[in-house]
Design an enzyme around this catalytic site. Structure first.
Site, PDB file in Angstrom:
ATOM      1  N   GLY A 275       0.780  -1.233   0.000  1.00 51.28           N
ATOM      2  CA  GLY A 275       0.000   0.000   0.000  1.00 51.28           C
ATOM      3  C   GLY A 275       0.810   1.280   0.000  1.00 51.28           C
ATOM      4  N   PRO A 319       4.866  -4.816  -0.800  1.00 50.91           N
ATOM      5  CA  PRO A 319       4.700  -3.675  -1.705  1.00 50.91           C
ATOM      6  C   PRO A 319       4.559  -4.121  -3.159  1.00 50.91           C
ATOM      7  CG  PRO A 319       6.999  -3.867  -1.036  1.00 50.91           C
ATOM      8  CD  PRO A 319       6.241  -4.966  -0.324  1.00 50.91           C
ATOM      9  N   GLY A 320       3.659  -3.499  -3.884  1.00 51.45           N
ATOM     10  CA  GLY A 320       3.527  -3.750  -5.315  1.00 51.45           C
ATOM     11  C   GLY A 320       3.844  -2.472  -6.062  1.00 51.45           C
ATOM     12  N   ARG A 321       2.894  -1.533  -5.952  1.00 49.08           N
ATOM     13  CA  ARG A 321       3.004  -0.261  -6.655  1.00 49.08           C
ATOM     14  C   ARG A 321       4.362   0.418  -6.434  1.00 49.08           C
ATOM     15  NH1 ARG A 321      -1.568   2.872  -7.558  1.00 49.08           N
ATOM     16  NH2 ARG A 321      -2.580   1.756  -5.856  1.00 49.08           N
ATOM     17  N   ARG A 362      -7.192   3.072 -14.736  1.00 52.34           N
ATOM     18  CA  ARG A 362      -7.151   3.776 -13.449  1.00 52.34           C
ATOM     19  C   ARG A 362      -7.811   5.170 -13.480  1.00 52.34           C
ATOM     20  NH1 ARG A 362      -3.274   5.007 -10.733  1.00 52.34           N
ATOM     21  NH2 ARG A 362      -4.032   4.297  -8.706  1.00 52.34           N
ATOM     22  N   TYR A 366     -10.739   5.159 -10.809  1.00 48.86           N
ATOM     23  CA  TYR A 366     -10.443   5.837  -9.542  1.00 48.86           C
ATOM     24  C   TYR A 366     -10.255   7.341  -9.694  1.00 48.86           C
ATOM     25  CZ  TYR A 366      -8.466   1.085  -8.884  1.00 48.86           C
ATOM     26  OH  TYR A 366      -8.234  -0.256  -8.862  1.00 48.86           O
ATOM     27  N   CYS A 395     -14.942   3.108 -27.451  1.00 42.17           N
ATOM     28  CA  CYS A 395     -16.291   3.611 -27.683  1.00 42.17           C
ATOM     29  C   CYS A 395     -16.959   3.976 -26.367  1.00 42.17           C
ATOM     30  CB  CYS A 395     -17.104   2.569 -28.425  1.00 42.17           C
ATOM     31  SG  CYS A 395     -16.395   2.215 -30.011  1.00 42.17           S
ATOM     32  N   GLU A 396     -16.362   4.879 -25.645  1.00 42.07           N
ATOM     33  CA  GLU A 396     -16.879   5.377 -24.364  1.00 42.07           C
ATOM     34  C   GLU A 396     -16.455   6.835 -24.288  1.00 42.07           C
ATOM     35  OE1 GLU A 396     -18.239   3.510 -21.699  1.00 42.07           O
ATOM     36  OE2 GLU A 396     -18.092   1.627 -22.802  1.00 42.07           O
ATOM     37  N   TYR A 425      -0.644  -1.668 -11.989  1.00 43.53           N
ATOM     38  CA  TYR A 425      -2.089  -1.707 -12.238  1.00 43.53           C
ATOM     39  C   TYR A 425      -2.486  -1.061 -13.567  1.00 43.53           C
ATOM     40  CZ  TYR A 425      -1.697  -2.855  -7.324  1.00 43.53           C
ATOM     41  OH  TYR A 425      -1.310  -3.434  -6.131  1.00 43.53           O
TER      42      TYR A 425
HETATM   43  C1  LIG Z   1      -3.137  -8.188   0.255  1.00 39.93           C
HETATM   44  C2  LIG Z   1      -2.423  -7.182  -0.564  1.00 39.93           C
HETATM   45  N1  LIG Z   1      -1.082  -7.095  -0.468  1.00 39.93           N
HETATM   46  C3  LIG Z   1      -0.390  -6.202  -1.204  1.00 39.93           C
HETATM   47  C4  LIG Z   1      -1.019  -5.345  -2.071  1.00 39.93           C
HETATM   48  C5  LIG Z   1      -0.188  -4.395  -2.841  1.00 39.93           C
HETATM   49  O1  LIG Z   1      -0.546  -3.103  -2.671  1.00 39.93           O
HETATM   50  P1  LIG Z   1       0.322  -1.926  -3.289  1.00 39.93           P
HETATM   51  O2  LIG Z   1       0.488  -2.191  -4.731  1.00 39.93           O
HETATM   52  O3  LIG Z   1      -0.482  -0.736  -3.013  1.00 39.93           O
HETATM   53  O4  LIG Z   1       1.633  -1.935  -2.573  1.00 39.93           O
HETATM   54  C6  LIG Z   1      -2.421  -5.383  -2.191  1.00 39.93           C
HETATM   55  C7  LIG Z   1      -3.142  -4.431  -3.041  1.00 39.93           C
HETATM   56  O5  LIG Z   1      -3.665  -3.440  -2.534  1.00 39.93           O
HETATM   57  C8  LIG Z   1      -3.123  -6.344  -1.442  1.00 39.93           C
HETATM   58  O6  LIG Z   1      -4.441  -6.445  -1.560  1.00 39.93           O
HETATM   59  N1  LIG Z   2      -5.785  -1.550  -8.529  1.00 36.99           N
HETATM   60  C1  LIG Z   2      -5.600  -0.513  -7.555  1.00 36.99           C
HETATM   61  C2  LIG Z   2      -4.863  -0.981  -6.356  1.00 36.99           C
HETATM   62  C3  LIG Z   2      -5.536  -2.108  -5.665  1.00 36.99           C
HETATM   63  C4  LIG Z   2      -4.567  -3.088  -5.229  1.00 36.99           C
HETATM   64  C5  LIG Z   2      -5.134  -4.412  -4.845  1.00 36.99           C
HETATM   65  N2  LIG Z   2      -5.752  -4.469  -3.544  1.00 36.99           N
HETATM   66  C6  LIG Z   2      -4.952   0.699  -8.179  1.00 36.99           C
HETATM   67  O1  LIG Z   2      -4.766   0.734  -9.332  1.00 36.99           O
HETATM   68  O2  LIG Z   2      -4.627   1.642  -7.549  1.00 36.99           O
END
Ligand SMILES: Cc1ncc(COP(=O)(O)O)c(C=O)c1O
Ligand SMILES: N[C@@H](CCCC[NH3+])C(=O)O
Length: 468
Positions: A275, A319-321, A362, A366, A395-396, A425
């Site tokens: 997150g 962490p992902g993002r 996105r 969002y 087409c939106e 994402y």
């Molecule tokens: C359980 C869990 N872990 C990790 C993440 C990765 O989140 P982020 O990409 O915001 O770091 C998410 C997505 O929100 C998630 O649902």
């Molecule tokens: N998909 C979302 C984040 C959610 C991550 C998964 N829980 C985004 O683009 O910001």
């Protein structure tokens, strides 16, 4: 959706945090990443797309670099030679996943967090060590559970009470022991948008701390045969820039762990989730560094455990993002421009690109803000800038990538729009709406380009249709 003033895209030298590390603008005004110029001619020569098309450019070294910095920051912050036992970083593959990235990140010492059979299969086939792979999901199928158990992955994160019974049954049938974590809903509200906040009570993820469901799940696992409680898990949401929410959630989950341990239930690990936010545009503050986050988390864990009088668990994060988002830039060929009269009586320039909501949902989902610049020439060398709406080809009418961007007034077909911070994402949430082919992801480094994901072709899509 209407920004107060048009959003300008800072150059790499002005806001390096929203560009990949190696992004540069040459003397003649062409952007490059990883030593590869971002024109379609140069990309084709380097092994990229042969024709102009939407493409995601990834600075491969920056992705590995950001992961390594996380790994080192967490290991250092959570190691003191006596109570602090170290920390693990699991990359949240939902942000973007491909085999080359899995290999780069596992080589850098990260584990991989997955959330579906597809992500799990990819991670394992790419060579991730099952012991450092996890599986999430609020509606895991039997196929997902069986695959995870047969492959011996290190953690399955439980999201409901009935799921425990299902896993006990599957583990018994397969003759294996299932390592389980409990996802705890701590009641902390954080996250950029309601759809990406995950720890308030009334949403679909996790087991409530407040109602006792989380504790009941841990007790149920501890009492059952064929399953082992390996930890508690907290994930409060996504794109979070302030660290207070993580602190509150960590305290809550560590307190639950302490109560369980006092009741004789061992909880070796606590995962504090992902997150961690990133800056997308120049309106965003610079995000806390990995070291700031790690030090803050370590301080909270250390003081909370000291206050409780408990030992410190192994800590992990997901962490992902924050690993992948700023390492990628999306490129779009400009296809058409037009000037449209608004209801307020001013003229709005529309720049339509090849691409749009199918490769980046996105903004629509969002209201996420991005900014755009030109890749093929220096926008600051252009005589005048105009308020521009960058739109996709779908087409939106809501297929808007950037509602109010400041771009040169002479943008025309042949130009290339560059949108930074699209690594997370974007491609991962891409769709085939209008039977669009999803873009390739081209890794660039040292002047060379390699497909991390090749561009989808129409034949790929048609092959799904038995009627053809
Ligand atoms: C359980 C869990 N872990 C990790 C993440 C990765 O989140 P982020 O990409 O915001 O770091 C998410 C997505 O929100 C998630 O649902
Ligand atoms: N998909 C979302 C984040 C959610 C991550 C998964 N829980 C985004 O683009 O910001």
């Amino acid at each position: 959706m209407n920004a107060p003033s048009p959003l300008r895209c800072p150059e790499p030298a002005e806001r390096p945090d929203i560009w990949p590390t190696t992004a540069r603008r040459s003397d003649v005004g062409v952007l490059s990443i990883g030593g590869v110029e971002l024109t379609y001619e140069a990309l084709a020569a380097a092994g990229g797309p042969e024709e102009p098309q939407p493409v995601v450019i990834c600075d491969a070294a920056a992705a590995t670099g950001r992961a390594t910095v996380w790994q080192m920051a967490m290991s250092e912050a959570f190691w003191d030679g006596y109570g602090m036992n170290g920390a693990r970083v699991y990359y949240a593959g939902k942000a973007f996943l491909c085999a080359a990235l899995v290999r780069a990140l596992t080589d850098a010492g990260l584990g991989i967090d997955t959330a579906s059979l597809g992500e799990l299969t990819l991670a394992l086939r790419a060579g991730a060590n099952p012991a450092t792979v996890g599986l999430h999901g609020n509606a895991k199928s039997d196929a997902e559970i069986d695959f995870a158990l047969c492959e011996g992955i290190g953690r399955i994160i439980i999201d409901s009470l009935p799921e425990i019974d299902r896993i006990v049954g599957r583990a018994r049938a397969l003759g294996v022991e299932a390592p389980l974590m409990v996802r705890v809903t701590t009641g902390v509200h954080a996250g950029g948008h309601t759809f990406i906040a995950t720890a308030h009570e009334d949403q679909k993820f996790g087991l409530s701390l407040a109602t006792g469901a989380a504790r009941a799940a841990a007790e149920k696992i501890a009492a059952a045969d064929g399953v082992r409680l390996v930890g508690l898990h907290s994930h409060i949401g996504s794109q979070i820039m302030e660290l207070d929410g993580f602190a509150a959630a960590a305290r809550a989950v560590l307190t639950l762990r302490h109560e369980l341990q006092q009741a004789g239930i061992a909880v070796p690990e606590v995962d504090l989730g992902g997150g961690y936010g990133v800056a997308y545009t120049e309106r965003d503050a610079i995000a806390p560094t990995q070291k700031q986050v790690a030090d803050e988390l370590a301080a909270i864990v250390r003081t909370t455990c000291a206050d409780l009088g408990s030992d410190v668990p192994v800590i992990s994060i997901e962490p992902g993002r924050s690993i992948i988002a700023p390492t990628c830039v999306s490129l779009y060929p400009v296809v058409a421009t037009k000037d449209v009269m608004t209801e307020d009586g001013f003229t709005r320039r529309y720049v339509a690109v090849d691409g749009g909501m199918s490769d980046n949902i996105r903004p629509v989902l969002y209201d996420a803000a991005y900014s755009a610049t030109l890749a093929n020439r220096d926008p600051n060398a252009a005589p005048a800038h105009v308020r521009t709406r960058v739109v996709g080809k779908h087409c939106e009418s809501g297929d808007i990538l950037i509602p109010d961007a400041l771009l040169p007034g002479d943008v025309a077909p042949g130009d290339i729009i560059a949108v930074p911070v699209t690594g997370a994402y974007g491609r991962a949430m891409a769709s085939n709406y209008n039977m669009a082919t999803r873009p390739g992801v081209l890794a660039v480094a040292g002047g060379a380009a390699t497909w991390w994901l090749r561009p989808e072709t129409i034949d790929d899509l048609l092959a799904l249709d038995p009627g053809l």
